[in-house]
Design a protein around this motif. Structure first.
Motif, mmCIF file in Angstrom:
data_model
loop_
_atom_site.group_PDB
_atom_site.id
_atom_site.type_symbol
_atom_site.label_atom_id
_atom_site.label_comp_id
_atom_site.label_asym_id
_atom_site.label_seq_id
_atom_site.Cartn_x
_atom_site.Cartn_y
_atom_site.Cartn_z
ATOM 1 N N MET A 48 0.821 -1.208 0.000
ATOM 2 C CA MET A 48 0.000 0.000 0.000
ATOM 3 C C MET A 48 0.855 1.257 0.000
ATOM 4 O O MET A 48 0.615 2.194 -0.747
ATOM 5 C CB MET A 48 -0.911 -0.015 1.227
ATOM 6 N N ALA A 65 1.043 4.199 -2.839
ATOM 7 C CA ALA A 65 0.630 5.559 -2.497
ATOM 8 C C ALA A 65 1.739 6.558 -2.827
ATOM 9 O O ALA A 65 1.477 7.662 -3.296
ATOM 10 C CB ALA A 65 0.267 5.655 -1.018
ATOM 11 N N VAL A 66 3.000 6.152 -2.594
ATOM 12 C CA VAL A 66 4.112 7.071 -2.824
ATOM 13 C C VAL A 66 4.471 7.142 -4.313
ATOM 14 O O VAL A 66 4.786 8.206 -4.835
ATOM 15 C CB VAL A 66 5.332 6.652 -1.973
ATOM 16 N N VAL A 118 6.619 11.370 -1.179
ATOM 17 C CA VAL A 118 6.117 10.985 0.145
ATOM 18 C C VAL A 118 5.292 12.138 0.733
ATOM 19 O O VAL A 118 4.189 11.938 1.253
ATOM 20 C CB VAL A 118 7.281 10.598 1.085
ATOM 21 N N ALA A 170 1.820 12.196 -0.829
ATOM 22 C CA ALA A 170 0.920 11.147 -0.321
ATOM 23 C C ALA A 170 0.394 11.538 1.066
ATOM 24 O O ALA A 170 -0.791 11.337 1.375
ATOM 25 C CB ALA A 170 1.646 9.807 -0.269
ATOM 26 N N ARG A 210 -2.593 13.967 1.334
ATOM 27 C CA ARG A 210 -3.913 13.320 1.307
ATOM 28 C C ARG A 210 -4.352 12.973 2.732
ATOM 29 O O ARG A 210 -5.509 13.185 3.107
ATOM 30 C CB ARG A 210 -3.828 12.064 0.436
ATOM 31 N N ILE A 255 -3.124 7.513 3.485
ATOM 32 C CA ILE A 255 -2.294 8.051 2.390
ATOM 33 C C ILE A 255 -2.660 7.426 1.048
ATOM 34 O O ILE A 255 -2.157 7.835 0.012
ATOM 35 C CB ILE A 255 -0.773 7.883 2.641
#
Lengths: 330, 330
Positions: free
Chosen positions: A135, A139-140, B287, B290, B293, B317
């Motif tokens: 995950m 996400a990154v 990073v 993300a 968010r 994230i």
């Protein structure tokens, strides 16, 4: 001073025994009782002073246990008794039947939420830590590609499949990540790799006397769902060699994510998470035990219902208070 | 359909530019404005349609920006303007002055909490992802030992130190993890390793014409705090070579944790997290983006005040909703 977190264990196989050891390593916890479906007298705990009770007596112990760690299997045990425990205790479990996680989550969530309890499900390393890394990577690096490799480790299901072949006395199967596939994942150049391209299967087989070894090897390599399509090596060994060399429960694996950034996607960014475990059940037990601390803390702040590793603020698993984490670890 | 998360960027250096690129890769976000201390006309954004405003005008934009990503430095910029922004916007920053994090956290927490805003501080990979892995490893293996290695990557501070030596025209320094120390960390057999045992320093230096290279090399190797005590290699190159071979901003590193489990501590458990980054600022920016968010979502659920990576539930994230994460990723 805060009292210790009182842990209960349901099911005392390799995982339950691992939890007993892990609780002992965590100074803010103590083991209150172990519950079993077997005759309690048959269990040989490491700490002989801990109560061992029939699972049927768990209902009477709700005020003596803060978190129950459910160490049963995902096929029979957890779907059967998980929600019963979730309605009465804060729980942590390692439910790993990937396809049925949403349904199990819903059942555990309803039972826990209705009764003001907290249940953290599917904890361990896969599902668990590996889920978190998949995950995180996505996400990154949203356009990145992440791959999971398992092994080198023993697959119980594949080992059992080998032992069902006529003429096989005993056997064990290791799943091994394919080195070329790992390099491909790192390079970020693959588009799709199948599980069978990513892994090699190594089998150590004890044949019965006079058995046709060639036929056994052929039957293994062509077995649908289990071995067909995989690169499979079969080695015949003696029962003594099996006991001596293959009685551990090692496992591990990698999550590799490769993505690109930059105006022209010119920069490669590589994230890797690796586990090399001498004992799969003892490591899984260590993760469960850390998340028992989080279940306890979530419940104290009235966060009721089911959670997965993705929902739990990481600091809740740590022995150290937030201020100390900020000053020493961040 | 939910509107896109409106992102603002404060400071448009390498990190700010990386955030611009990262926002573009995240379909649920859009870049609303960039704020700068320079003359806005001097900035050359990738997307020319985005507003560039003097930082002094940020106060008028509170209703047009959901999360402000603060891309300034940790020495001058963030301690100066961080709390001002935290009082007016949800923010994310990469504050990395380890020793002062507790103080910075308190200032940001007060400003954000008082004004119903959410600030996630010290995001990136160290502090950030590496902090998380150090904490995770210690929670899972409380008697384990975790080591952080940095590199191979450019150290701005050490490069600047080289350039201050008389006779040096230009120079760059790479921090490189020592392979033997990595193996020692993996083996779990070390007790204490110092940062200088764990890293090698590689210097590429352009000397001025006629400069005494031997003296320069000696001054570098014996420089207190920066190089003395480290294994340091100095190589003299030409300005052209420097430009051609050393203009990227690669970095990365490892967090390695080795611990033991089992009744007699007979089983070794190894956790490794590795980053290999072609572009340090672009990865850090990914990073940060993300976690923007997560800042937005935390604020919508009235979680006000400051947070670090250790306080944020990981799922916040992710682009995907919780049900999808449970069914696809867990």
């Amino acid at each position: 001073m805060q009292d210790k977190i009182r842990i209960g264990i349901v099911g005392y196989g390799n995982l339950g025994r691992g939890v007993e050891l892990a609780v002992h390593r965590n100074p803010d916890m103590k083991l209150a009782a172990v519950f079993t479906r077997r005759d309690p007298k048959q269990l040989s705990l490491i700490n002989k002073t801990v109560k061992v009770l029939p699972i049927g007596q768990a209902g009477k112990m709700t005020s003596e246990i803060d978190v129950m760690i459910l160490c049963g299997g995902s096929v029979g045990d957890l779907p059967q008794y998980g929600p019963w425990f979730a309605a009465r205790f804060n729980t942590v479990d390692s439910y790993d039947n990937h396809a049925n996680i949403p349904e199990y989550y819903d059942r555990m969530n309803r039972a826990a939420a209705k009764n003001g309890k907290t249940s953290i499900i599917s904890i361990g390393w896969d599902p668990g830590l590996f889920s978190f890394f998949r995950m995180l990577s996505e996400a990154v690096l949203p356009q990145g590609k992440s791959h999971t490799f398992w092994g080198r480790g023993v697959s119980q299901g594949h080992s059992a499949a080998i032992r069902r072949i006529p003429g096989v006395k005993n056997g064990i199967q290791y799943t091994i990540p394919n080195k070329e596939a790992i390099e491909q994942a790192r390079s970020g150049e693959d588009s799709e790799m199948k599980t069978e391209d990513k892994h090699v299967r190594e089998c150590y087989v004890v044949a019965e006397e006079g058995a046709d070894k060639e036929s056994i090897a052929r039957q293994i390599k062509t077995m649908p769902h289990y071995f067909a399509g995989y690169k499979t090596h079969v080695t015949f060994i003696t029962e003594e060699e099996l006991k001596r060399e293959h009685s551990g429960m090692p496992h591990g694996g990698f999550v590799i994510c490769s993505g690109r950034t930059g105006e022209k996607e010119e920069n490669r960014q590589l994230i890797e998470f690796t586990l090399k475990l001498d004992s799969n059940p003892e490591f899984t037990a260590s993760v469960l035990t850390a998340y028992a601390r989080a279940a306890y803390r979530l419940n104290r702040t009235k966060c009721f219902g089911a959670r997965t590793i993705l929902d739990v603020p990481p600091a809740l698993i740590s022995l150290s208070p937030p201020e100390e984490l900020r000053s020493k670890l961040l």
